[in-house]
Design a protein around this motif. Structure first.
Motif, PDB file in Angstrom:
ATOM      1  N   ALA A   1       0.854  -1.187   0.000  1.00  0.00           N
ATOM      2  CA  ALA A   1       0.000   0.000   0.000  1.00  0.00           C
ATOM      3  C   ALA A   1       0.891   1.238   0.000  1.00  0.00           C
ATOM      4  O   ALA A   1       1.930   1.259   0.664  1.00  0.00           O
ATOM      5  N   VAL A   2       0.490   2.253  -0.736  1.00  0.00           N
ATOM      6  CA  VAL A   2       1.272   3.486  -0.879  1.00  0.00           C
ATOM      7  C   VAL A   2       0.428   4.679  -0.446  1.00  0.00           C
ATOM      8  O   VAL A   2      -0.752   4.775  -0.798  1.00  0.00           O
ATOM      9  N   ASP A   3       1.043   5.579   0.321  1.00  0.00           N
ATOM     10  CA  ASP A   3       0.411   6.845   0.681  1.00  0.00           C
ATOM     11  C   ASP A   3       1.249   7.978   0.106  1.00  0.00           C
ATOM     12  O   ASP A   3       2.393   8.184   0.514  1.00  0.00           O
ATOM     13  N   SER A   4       0.682   8.706  -0.859  1.00  0.00           N
ATOM     14  CA  SER A   4       1.375   9.816  -1.489  1.00  0.00           C
ATOM     15  C   SER A   4       0.788  11.132  -1.001  1.00  0.00           C
ATOM     16  O   SER A   4      -0.423  11.362  -1.097  1.00  0.00           O
ATOM     17  N   ALA A   5       1.642  12.014  -0.490  1.00  0.00           N
ATOM     18  CA  ALA A   5       1.200  13.326  -0.025  1.00  0.00           C
ATOM     19  C   ALA A   5       1.186  14.366  -1.144  1.00  0.00           C
ATOM     20  O   ALA A   5       0.845  15.526  -0.895  1.00  0.00           O
ATOM     21  N   TYR A   6       1.551  13.954  -2.373  1.00  0.00           N
ATOM     22  CA  TYR A   6       1.451  14.877  -3.494  1.00  0.00           C
ATOM     23  C   TYR A   6      -0.026  15.128  -3.803  1.00  0.00           C
ATOM     24  O   TYR A   6      -0.845  14.207  -3.736  1.00  0.00           O
ATOM     25  N   GLY A   7      -0.374  16.338  -4.171  1.00  0.00           N
ATOM     26  CA  GLY A   7      -1.760  16.692  -4.432  1.00  0.00           C
ATOM     27  C   GLY A   7      -2.206  16.418  -5.842  1.00  0.00           C
ATOM     28  O   GLY A   7      -3.195  16.994  -6.297  1.00  0.00           O
ATOM     29  N   MET A   8      -1.498  15.567  -6.567  1.00  0.00           N
ATOM     30  CA  MET A   8      -1.813  15.253  -7.954  1.00  0.00           C
ATOM     31  C   MET A   8      -1.315  13.851  -8.267  1.00  0.00           C
ATOM     32  O   MET A   8      -0.545  13.256  -7.503  1.00  0.00           O
ATOM     33  N   VAL A   9      -1.785  13.303  -9.383  1.00  0.00           N
ATOM     34  CA  VAL A   9      -1.277  12.020  -9.858  1.00  0.00           C
ATOM     35  C   VAL A   9       0.139  12.208 -10.379  1.00  0.00           C
ATOM     36  O   VAL A   9       0.414  13.135 -11.147  1.00  0.00           O
ATOM     37  N   LEU A  10       1.056  11.349  -9.927  1.00  0.00           N
ATOM     38  CA  LEU A  10       2.395  11.314 -10.507  1.00  0.00           C
ATOM     39  C   LEU A  10       2.339  10.284 -11.636  1.00  0.00           C
ATOM     40  O   LEU A  10       2.166   9.095 -11.392  1.00  0.00           O
ATOM     41  N   PRO A  11       2.470  10.705 -12.883  1.00  0.00           N
ATOM     42  CA  PRO A  11       2.151   9.829 -14.014  1.00  0.00           C
ATOM     43  C   PRO A  11       3.110   8.669 -14.233  1.00  0.00           C
ATOM     44  O   PRO A  11       2.747   7.690 -14.871  1.00  0.00           O
ATOM     45  N   SER A  12       4.338   8.750 -13.727  1.00  0.00           N
ATOM     46  CA  SER A  12       5.294   7.682 -14.012  1.00  0.00           C
ATOM     47  C   SER A  12       6.265   7.531 -12.842  1.00  0.00           C
ATOM     48  O   SER A  12       7.151   8.359 -12.640  1.00  0.00           O
ATOM     49  N   THR A  13       6.097   6.475 -12.073  1.00  0.00           N
ATOM     50  CA  THR A  13       6.967   6.202 -10.928  1.00  0.00           C
ATOM     51  C   THR A  13       7.416   4.741 -10.960  1.00  0.00           C
ATOM     52  O   THR A  13       6.815   3.908 -11.629  1.00  0.00           O
ATOM     53  N   ARG A  14       8.461   4.447 -10.225  1.00  0.00           N
ATOM     54  CA  ARG A  14       8.914   3.055 -10.067  1.00  0.00           C
ATOM     55  C   ARG A  14       9.120   2.762  -8.588  1.00  0.00           C
ATOM     56  O   ARG A  14       9.708   3.574  -7.860  1.00  0.00           O
ATOM     57  N   ALA A  15       8.677   1.598  -8.175  1.00  0.00           N
ATOM     58  CA  ALA A  15       8.904   1.140  -6.811  1.00  0.00           C
ATOM     59  C   ALA A  15      10.193   0.337  -6.739  1.00  0.00           C
ATOM     60  O   ALA A  15      10.665  -0.214  -7.741  1.00  0.00           O
ATOM     61  N   THR A  16      10.788   0.289  -5.558  1.00  0.00           N
ATOM     62  CA  THR A  16      11.993  -0.506  -5.308  1.00  0.00           C
ATOM     63  C   THR A  16      11.787  -1.316  -4.034  1.00  0.00           C
ATOM     64  O   THR A  16      10.866  -1.057  -3.254  1.00  0.00           O
ATOM     65  N   ALA A  17      12.636  -2.305  -3.824  1.00  0.00           N
ATOM     66  CA  ALA A  17      12.500  -3.161  -2.645  1.00  0.00           C
ATOM     67  C   ALA A  17      13.863  -3.547  -2.094  1.00  0.00           C
ATOM     68  O   ALA A  17      14.852  -3.623  -2.835  1.00  0.00           O
ATOM     69  N   LEU A  18      13.897  -3.785  -0.793  1.00  0.00           N
ATOM     70  CA  LEU A  18      15.052  -4.353  -0.111  1.00  0.00           C
ATOM     71  C   LEU A  18      14.653  -5.680   0.509  1.00  0.00           C
ATOM     72  O   LEU A  18      13.569  -5.805   1.084  1.00  0.00           O
ATOM     73  N   PHE A  19      15.545  -6.670   0.401  1.00  0.00           N
ATOM     74  CA  PHE A  19      15.321  -7.979   1.008  1.00  0.00           C
ATOM     75  C   PHE A  19      16.313  -8.181   2.143  1.00  0.00           C
ATOM     76  O   PHE A  19      17.510  -7.921   1.986  1.00  0.00           O
ATOM     77  N   ARG A  20      15.818  -8.646   3.283  1.00  0.00           N
ATOM     78  CA  ARG A  20      16.668  -8.875   4.454  1.00  0.00           C
ATOM     79  C   ARG A  20      16.473 -10.298   4.969  1.00  0.00           C
ATOM     80  O   ARG A  20      15.401 -10.897   4.779  1.00  0.00           O
TER      81      ARG A  20
END
Length: 264
Positions: free
Chosen positions: A195-214
């Protein structure tokens, strides 16, 4: 998608080797005219309580209070189906009082002879983190097939193009937080859901998620970057992406961390 858009931008700057822990960037003395243009402070539709300062250009030098550091980095190597699978993860932390904007990273895997084991031009050894807010820690990484049995050291180099005041008249920087991370039941797990919570007041049209494994002791054993960009709505949303080769065998699925630090 809104009137604002993100354009690709060449990432320039002065790189410093992260083996020392301290990463330093440089900035132009002109306001950006291309690149991922974040929404302006007036684009959210509501007037601020007080007028923003008339800061319309990035800082010329890294903040005196500190810059970017690499507090954690590590990798793991295993063989699957006759192929060597390398997975690495990096944590970057902004200990300064300015926003680190347009950051590019180059990863090197070096043998005991000091030579690159994996060709430096490999796309898997290059990463971009668009925004790191003051006090923020973000992680990124990749998992890919590569002959890497001779690796003895991992180095990280970074170029930070611009340092911005958190409140300025050009970019309305805002936090993006991720939680409720889960994986599928395949062995090893391949799909990450969150789940993502974005505080930007608009749609960000192109983003990429990243991950860390432990692993279960908390040590980084790898990481991943979403293979395709996706739009990020304002507020709460759900996200997912698939790690082609799956999580490293040593990874504790419950300890997986996800970030959205790439705004294209």
């Amino acid at each position: 998608m809104g009137a604002n858009r993100f354009d690709r931008r060449a990432l320039l700057g002065l790189a410093a080797v992260a083996g020392t822990g301290l990463l330093i960037g440089c900035a132009k003395d002109e306001p950006p005219v291309d690149g991922p243009a974040l929404p302006s402070p007036s684009s959210s539709g509501s007037a601020p309580a007080t007028p923003p300062p008339t800061v319309n250009a990035p800082d010329l030098t890294p903040p005196a209070a500190g810059a970017l550091q690499i507090p954690e980095r590590s990798w793991s190597l295993e063989t699957r189906g006759g192929k060597e699978i390398l997975s690495y993860g990096v944590v970057v932390e902004n200990i300064g009082d300015r926003v680190a904007y347009l950051n590019s990273f180059e990863i090197r895997f070096v043998g005991r002879d000091g030579e690159d084991v994996i060709p430096a031009e490999s796309v898997f050894l290059k990463a971009e983190v668009t925004v790191v807010l003051p006090g923020e820690r973000v992680g990124f990484g990749n998992t890919f097939a590569a002959p890497a049995s001779g690796v003895s050291r991992m180095d990280v180099e970074v170029a930070t193009k611009e340092w911005w005041a958190p409140v300025n008249s050009v970019h309305a920087f805002a936090p993006i937080t991720v939680g409720e991370v889960a994986t599928d039941r395949s062995s090893p797990p391949k799909k990450l859901m969150f789940a993502v919570d974005s505080a930007y007041g608009m749609v960000l049209p192109s983003t990429r998620a990243t991950a860390l494994f432990r692993d279960k002791e908390g040590k980084i054993v790898g990481g991943a970057t979403a293979p395709e960009p996706s739009a990020l709505p304002s507020g709460r949303s759900e996200g997912a992406f698939t790690v082609e080769h799956g999580l490293p065998k040593a990874a504790d699925a419950a300890s997986t961390e996800v970030f959205v630090p790439i705004l294209l």
